[in-house]
Write a protein that holds these residues in place. Sequence first.
Motif, PDB file in Angstrom:
ATOM      1  N   ALA A  29      13.206  -4.208 -14.351  1.00 34.89           N
ATOM      2  CA  ALA A  29      14.267  -3.386 -13.319  1.00 34.89           C
ATOM      3  C   ALA A  29      13.722  -1.837 -13.980  1.00 34.89           C
ATOM      4  CB  ALA A  29      15.781  -4.007 -14.437  1.00 34.89           C
ATOM      5  N   ASP A  30      14.370  -0.949 -14.424  1.00 37.19           N
ATOM      6  CA  ASP A  30      13.899   0.390 -15.642  1.00 37.19           C
ATOM      7  C   ASP A  30      15.320   1.160 -15.756  1.00 37.19           C
ATOM      8  OD1 ASP A  30      15.741   1.902 -13.629  1.00 37.19           O
ATOM      9  OD2 ASP A  30      14.100   2.000 -12.290  1.00 37.19           O
ATOM     10  N   GLY A  31      14.012   1.812 -17.389  1.00 38.27           N
ATOM     11  CA  GLY A  31      15.603   2.239 -17.325  1.00 38.27           C
ATOM     12  C   GLY A  31      16.885   2.985 -16.595  1.00 38.27           C
ATOM     13  N   ARG A  32      16.686   3.110 -15.434  1.00 39.51           N
ATOM     14  CA  ARG A  32      18.583   2.989 -14.803  1.00 39.51           C
ATOM     15  C   ARG A  32      18.942   2.305 -14.894  1.00 39.51           C
ATOM     16  NH1 ARG A  32      15.997   5.385  -9.160  1.00 39.51           N
ATOM     17  NH2 ARG A  32      15.330   3.897  -9.860  1.00 39.51           N
ATOM     18  N   ASP A  33      18.704   1.043 -14.713  1.00 39.14           N
ATOM     19  CA  ASP A  33      19.865  -0.086 -14.825  1.00 39.14           C
ATOM     20  C   ASP A  33      20.398  -0.101 -16.633  1.00 39.14           C
ATOM     21  OD1 ASP A  33      20.261  -3.287 -14.390  1.00 39.14           O
ATOM     22  OD2 ASP A  33      18.862  -3.841 -15.456  1.00 39.14           O
ATOM     23  N   ALA A  55      10.354   0.926 -18.887  1.00 38.05           N
ATOM     24  CA  ALA A  55       8.112   0.031 -19.296  1.00 38.05           C
ATOM     25  C   ALA A  55       7.436   0.955 -18.716  1.00 38.05           C
ATOM     26  CB  ALA A  55       8.929  -1.146 -18.708  1.00 38.05           C
ATOM     27  N   PRO A  56       6.539   0.773 -19.628  1.00 37.02           N
ATOM     28  CA  PRO A  56       4.931   1.322 -18.982  1.00 37.02           C
ATOM     29  C   PRO A  56       4.643   0.171 -17.407  1.00 37.02           C
ATOM     30  CG  PRO A  56       4.972  -0.166 -20.789  1.00 37.02           C
ATOM     31  CD  PRO A  56       6.265  -0.168 -20.517  1.00 37.02           C
ATOM     32  N   GLU A  57       5.058  -0.645 -17.887  1.00 39.74           N
ATOM     33  CA  GLU A  57       3.786  -1.541 -16.362  1.00 39.74           C
ATOM     34  C   GLU A  57       5.048  -0.885 -14.770  1.00 39.74           C
ATOM     35  OE1 GLU A  57       2.344  -4.870 -17.789  1.00 39.74           O
ATOM     36  OE2 GLU A  57       0.822  -3.699 -19.183  1.00 39.74           O
ATOM     37  N   PRO A  58       4.428  -1.041 -13.607  1.00 42.76           N
ATOM     38  CA  PRO A  58       4.654  -1.614 -12.216  1.00 42.76           C
ATOM     39  C   PRO A  58       5.048  -3.515 -12.456  1.00 42.76           C
ATOM     40  CG  PRO A  58       3.143  -0.144 -11.581  1.00 42.76           C
ATOM     41  CD  PRO A  58       3.348  -0.670 -13.461  1.00 42.76           C
ATOM     42  N   CYS A  59       6.571  -3.857 -11.962  1.00 39.17           N
ATOM     43  CA  CYS A  59       6.270  -4.841 -12.136  1.00 39.17           C
ATOM     44  C   CYS A  59       5.377  -6.108 -11.324  1.00 39.17           C
ATOM     45  CB  CYS A  59       7.954  -5.182 -12.316  1.00 39.17           C
ATOM     46  SG  CYS A  59       7.907  -7.408 -12.066  1.00 39.17           S
ATOM     47  N   GLY A  60       5.209  -6.905 -11.153  1.00 35.29           N
ATOM     48  CA  GLY A  60       4.202  -7.630 -10.254  1.00 35.29           C
ATOM     49  C   GLY A  60       5.101  -8.500  -9.475  1.00 35.29           C
ATOM     50  N   THR A  64       9.115  -2.342  -6.907  1.00 36.22           N
ATOM     51  CA  THR A  64      10.250  -1.131  -6.993  1.00 36.22           C
ATOM     52  C   THR A  64      10.955  -1.524  -8.868  1.00 36.22           C
ATOM     53  OG1 THR A  64      11.785  -2.367  -6.740  1.00 36.22           O
ATOM     54  CG2 THR A  64      10.754  -1.232  -4.720  1.00 36.22           C
ATOM     55  N   GLY A  65      10.172  -2.282  -9.468  1.00 36.34           N
ATOM     56  CA  GLY A  65      10.692  -2.321 -11.054  1.00 36.34           C
ATOM     57  C   GLY A  65       9.488  -2.625 -12.059  1.00 36.34           C
ATOM     58  N   GLN A  67       7.488  -3.484 -15.563  1.00 35.51           N
ATOM     59  CA  GLN A  67       7.932  -4.634 -17.044  1.00 35.51           C
ATOM     60  C   GLN A  67       7.259  -4.240 -17.939  1.00 35.51           C
ATOM     61  OE1 GLN A  67       5.536  -6.970 -14.514  1.00 35.51           O
ATOM     62  NE2 GLN A  67       3.362  -6.604 -15.778  1.00 35.51           N
ATOM     63  N   TRP A  68       7.381  -4.743 -19.372  1.00 33.82           N
ATOM     64  CA  TRP A  68       6.910  -4.382 -21.089  1.00 33.82           C
ATOM     65  C   TRP A  68       5.634  -5.247 -20.328  1.00 33.82           C
ATOM     66  CZ3 TRP A  68       8.753  -0.209 -23.223  1.00 33.82           C
ATOM     67  CH2 TRP A  68       9.732   0.205 -23.208  1.00 33.82           C
ATOM     68  N   PHE A  69       5.906  -6.075 -20.307  1.00 33.75           N
ATOM     69  CA  PHE A  69       4.494  -6.983 -20.042  1.00 33.75           C
ATOM     70  C   PHE A  69       4.517  -8.320 -18.474  1.00 33.75           C
ATOM     71  CE2 PHE A  69       6.813  -8.894 -23.200  1.00 33.75           C
ATOM     72  CZ  PHE A  69       7.348 -10.004 -23.482  1.00 33.75           C
ATOM     73  N   PRO A  70       3.704  -8.807 -18.390  1.00 31.08           N
ATOM     74  CA  PRO A  70       3.415  -9.765 -17.550  1.00 31.08           C
ATOM     75  C   PRO A  70       4.102 -11.337 -18.106  1.00 31.08           C
ATOM     76  CG  PRO A  70       1.398  -9.329 -18.099  1.00 31.08           C
ATOM     77  CD  PRO A  70       2.318  -8.213 -18.305  1.00 31.08           C
ATOM     78  N   LEU A  71       4.548 -11.363 -16.784  1.00 28.19           N
ATOM     79  CA  LEU A  71       5.296 -12.680 -17.276  1.00 28.19           C
ATOM     80  C   LEU A  71       4.479 -13.650 -16.481  1.00 28.19           C
ATOM     81  CD1 LEU A  71       8.666 -12.375 -17.880  1.00 28.19           C
ATOM     82  CD2 LEU A  71       6.896 -13.133 -19.781  1.00 28.19           C
ATOM     83  N   THR A  72       3.760 -15.277 -16.846  1.00 32.04           N
ATOM     84  CA  THR A  72       3.719 -16.476 -15.634  1.00 32.04           C
ATOM     85  C   THR A  72       5.021 -16.928 -15.795  1.00 32.04           C
ATOM     86  OG1 THR A  72       2.776 -16.993 -17.256  1.00 32.04           O
ATOM     87  CG2 THR A  72       1.407 -15.465 -15.978  1.00 32.04           C
ATOM     88  N   LEU A  73       5.507 -17.567 -16.576  1.00 32.38           N
ATOM     89  CA  LEU A  73       6.409 -18.185 -17.102  1.00 32.38           C
ATOM     90  C   LEU A  73       5.406 -20.242 -17.667  1.00 32.38           C
ATOM     91  CD1 LEU A  73      10.048 -17.322 -14.815  1.00 32.38           C
ATOM     92  CD2 LEU A  73       8.669 -17.026 -16.944  1.00 32.38           C
TER      93      LEU A  73
END
Length: 215
Positions: A29-33, A55-60, A64-65, A67-73
Amino acid sequence: MSVIDGPRLAPVSGRPATSLVVFLHGYGADGRDLIDIGRSWAPELPDCAFVSPHAPEPCGMAPTGRQWFPLTLRDPTEYWRGAVHAAPALHGFLDAERARLQIAENRIVLVGFSQGTMMALHVGLRRPSAPGAIIGYSGKLAGPEHLGEVKVKPPITLIHGDRDEVLPIDLLFEATDALGAADIPVSFHISPGVGHGIDQRGLLLGLAAVREALG
């Protein structure tokens, strides 16, 4: 260190802000959410400002969103490592907002959703002095084994849907058990029938927690 920013709402009273609610959005998401929550809470908190940084990074996984940090789960340690990596940007943002508004740390409330809850808990428990409160929706406590390093203990409210398919409700109990064992004040609410989201009851409980923290 990344510099972050996002949408803001000034106090509806028209007076200088005496408090600040910071919304931390979820993965993709982003701050508008979340800033619209501020609009709904503002009449009850007329001298409070609201901000919802991107959040500081584009979401992988969502171009268009953010991410605070990447996730692989795939790696259970990635939550802790990610929160540590993203923390300096959020600490810097909070320092800048506090200085801009000339308010004390205990007049700031952090409100997170999902990955934003992970950041609210991680950073809020590691500020130089305690924020007024931390409120987390549908989240997780990253690195509960590291709570021994925590020096500040703000009141925490966690709210989680019992049908959450993204971050199962077991993570709520994991967090409350760990926080309680560390003598950090925590309360929780289970939202019946709610998935990975926030219902109206959850919003009202969040507002009540903010009002209690800010007097």
